[in-house]
Write a protein that holds these residues in place. Structure first.
Motif, PDB file in Angstrom:
ATOM      1  N   ILE A  96      74.443  -1.812 -38.573  1.00 47.59           N
ATOM      2  CA  ILE A  96      73.063  -1.830 -38.061  1.00 47.59           C
ATOM      3  C   ILE A  96      73.036  -0.700 -37.023  1.00 47.59           C
ATOM      4  O   ILE A  96      73.263  -0.904 -35.851  1.00 47.59           O
ATOM      5  N   MET A  97      72.762   0.484 -37.530  1.00 47.23           N
ATOM      6  CA  MET A  97      72.925   1.675 -36.707  1.00 47.23           C
ATOM      7  C   MET A  97      71.643   2.501 -36.710  1.00 47.23           C
ATOM      8  O   MET A  97      71.043   2.748 -37.759  1.00 47.23           O
ATOM      9  N   GLY A  98      71.226   2.924 -35.530  1.00 48.73           N
ATOM     10  CA  GLY A  98      70.071   3.810 -35.404  1.00 48.73           C
ATOM     11  C   GLY A  98      68.827   3.207 -36.022  1.00 48.73           C
ATOM     12  O   GLY A  98      68.403   2.108 -35.659  1.00 48.73           O
ATOM     13  N   GLU A  99      68.236   3.910 -36.980  1.00 48.48           N
ATOM     14  CA  GLU A  99      67.007   3.436 -37.625  1.00 48.48           C
ATOM     15  C   GLU A  99      67.265   2.214 -38.509  1.00 48.48           C
ATOM     16  O   GLU A  99      66.317   1.536 -38.910  1.00 48.48           O
ATOM     17  N   SER A 100      68.520   1.970 -38.843  1.00 50.47           N
ATOM     18  CA  SER A 100      68.855   0.770 -39.630  1.00 50.47           C
ATOM     19  C   SER A 100      69.095  -0.437 -38.727  1.00 50.47           C
ATOM     20  O   SER A 100      69.482  -1.500 -39.214  1.00 50.47           O
TER      21      SER A 100
END
Lengths: 370, 370
Positions: free
Chosen positions: A349-353
């Motif tokens: 779950i990184m940045g825009e995700s």
């Protein structure tokens, strides 16, 4: 034979790349300008400033390697190590192992601190290693191990290696812009990251920063850097020199994307971005645990943005389940590497995700499939 | 401090990058997918096929280095050379010199064939070098010297180095997709190019191809390749292996762009594209000569797509004129490198920048300014 390419839209929740912001995709479509154009040079200065801001450093030698994070790793090591140098490398996953491999290719004598995957390196281990190698040129460690989801505390290790007169080299590929990372405050001497995880720019570039202490080591080298492409004595004249001497042709469009992605990070605010990753992690964690997933890494050293989890016992074939997620729901999660292949998932779950919507898409699909 | 970036639209007629086709820019804006996604892997296969078609080779080990052309150069040399190897390198400009620098960093003993900038290497010079170095591991030469606009004939040199039992390594950064280049027919053993010149994709990737003969040399290495990032023993498992083993995270968007740009080349047809570069060159040449520009390179070995020209004698300050062209007309041309700095211009008509409209924009501006 004529080829067209119109891929299915994916939801990227693996170990990287993550979803890119539409503003970043739009920036990629900007018409090209020259890599020595005054407009481009000014933009490079802005990128440097924003990399410094997001790394919390004033390091003058801050720039971007024109290749992915692995090349950033190689940049740090080939520039700081010379044949015969001794160094200490902490290995608790794939990327620590990769650093040791590169250091050996530099002709360095590598003292490895080997820790079980999923654990972090302890100060006791470092003290022990310093007994066997009391004058290391550097100690290198991975801040956020993408292969296991472990988050390495750095401050105490930093003090230990500095007391021994060596440099601290840090892999921040999966930590930069996602979890607290304070280069100057923690005394990190050489650091590299990538653009495709918490930053949510496309993969392909590696921001790098060297402390004044590391620059001094560079300046006192006795041998040429073994890589021409990564030789900072040459690269720095393009990124930092007053004359912007031509070295290689910079990946213009990728730098556009990096500029836009860094702007988005600073608009959100670095600390708010760290909090968002932690908050969405807490939500994901509670939902995953309800479904019977369990974490590989102890809570104390658990990376919020890369969740390495064992699957519920009812799942006999994780690869088949991952394929179904990808094919039927367009959701990508990562499998395990090395000994963990077939045993764990790595959910990014990184940045825009990193939104609750992403978690809900994944959990909703899993509820149907399990 | 908030940064925005909205550059002036430029007309790119320097030594690279060239203007990108709108279809290529659009491809760059495609949402990201994973670098191990089956959709991406299939697209990589298509890219490989199109690189083979445009290089006119059947070489199985054909792939794309995830970094600019200079890294492609380093890939070829670090994989083929080992410490103590002897090699011959032809130097008639910046890029031959760069190859020698890299080969020396590999620990090789380099025999240099030095020719005046603007000239090409003769078969007599190669025969002479082979007397001093009768068993070279390889001979490396630049097909199209971007610093001078000279086009090196390759077939005879190829025969000479093969008769001596060595490999032929060729820099095709400025020749690929712009002038005739026939890898298999000419017996080239290792070749690298870039995406940003005649291909008109953004800079950042380097297509590379190795002949079966070169692959055998790779397989018989006694030492590890000094670069981890460029080690083909590892890279090939991602680009060509049945399992697509993770090596590094590929620059997804740049590969999208390469795929689209290659499709455009094949739609036009390789030979038609060569002809277009020659025809537009003829038009540019006649117009430049009317204005008093003269060519650095003899007609026989003149590269059509990169025009290195002395300015009319009335121009006392070429840099000021270039600045005016850029600032008032948004037209970029290149200055000279090395001894030619301040003396010549390098005018590129490459890929999408190779049209009569481009020539007319430049000539029209020059007529006003001179």
């Amino acid at each position: 034979m004529k080829y067209t390419f119109n891929p299915q839209k994916r939801v990227l929740m693996g170990p990287g790349p993550s979803d890119a912001h539409p503003r970043v995709l739009k920036a990629m479509a900007t018409p090209l300008i020259g890599h020595l154009d005054p407009q481009f040079v000014q933009m490079m200065d802005e990128v440097k400033d924003m990399v410094q801001q997001t790394l919390l450093t004033k390091n003058e030698l801050t720039f971007v390697v024109s290749a992915p994070g692995s090349a950033g790793m190689e940049t740090c090591l080939v520039n700081l190590l010379e044949p015969g140098d001794e160094c200490i490398i902490c290995i608790n996953g794939v990327f620590g192992g990769r650093m040791a491999d590169i250091a050996e290719r530099c002709g360095a004598k590598v003292h490895k601190i080997t820790t079980s995957w999923g654990q972090v390196t302890s100060t006791e281990q470092v003290k022990e290693a310093l007994k066997a190698c009391p004058n290391p040129k550097l100690l290198a460690t991975v801040h956020a191990e993408t292969s296991t989801g472990a988050l390495q505390p750095l401050k105490e290790i930093s003090d230990l290696i500095h007391d021994a007169g060596g440099l601290l080299v840090v892999d921040a590929v999966t930590s930069w812009c996602g979890v607290p990372l304070k280069v100057d405050e923690w005394g990190i001497d050489a650091i590299y990251s990538g653009t495709q995880k918490n930053l949510s720019a496309p993969p392909g570039l590696s921001p790098v920063s060297f402390s004044p202490r590391a620059v001094k080591v560079l300046e006192n080298r006795k041998t040429k850097v073994q890589s021409w492409f990564l030789d900072l004595n040459l690269v720095k004249n393009y990124w930092a020199g007053a004359k912007r001497a031509y070295h290689h042709t910079a990946p213009v469009s990728s730098v556009y994307a990096l500029h836009e992605a860094l702007s988005i990070v600073l608009e959100e605010g670095l600390e708010k971005r760290w909090e968002r990753h932690q908050n969405v992690h807490n939500y994901l964690k509670s939902e995953l645990e309800k479904l019977g997933f369990t974490y590989l890494v102890d809570e104390e050293n658990r990376l919020p943005n890369l969740n390495a989890v064992y699957l519920p016992e009812t799942v006999k074939n994780e690869a088949a389940l991952r394929s179904t997620l990808l094919n039927d729901y367009n959701i990508e999660v990562g499998g395990g590497l090395g000994d963990f292949a077939g045993k764990i998932w790595r959910i990014g779950i990184m940045g825009e995700s990193c939104t609750k919507n992403h978690v809900n898409m994944l959990i909703g699909a899993l509820k149907e499939l399990l």
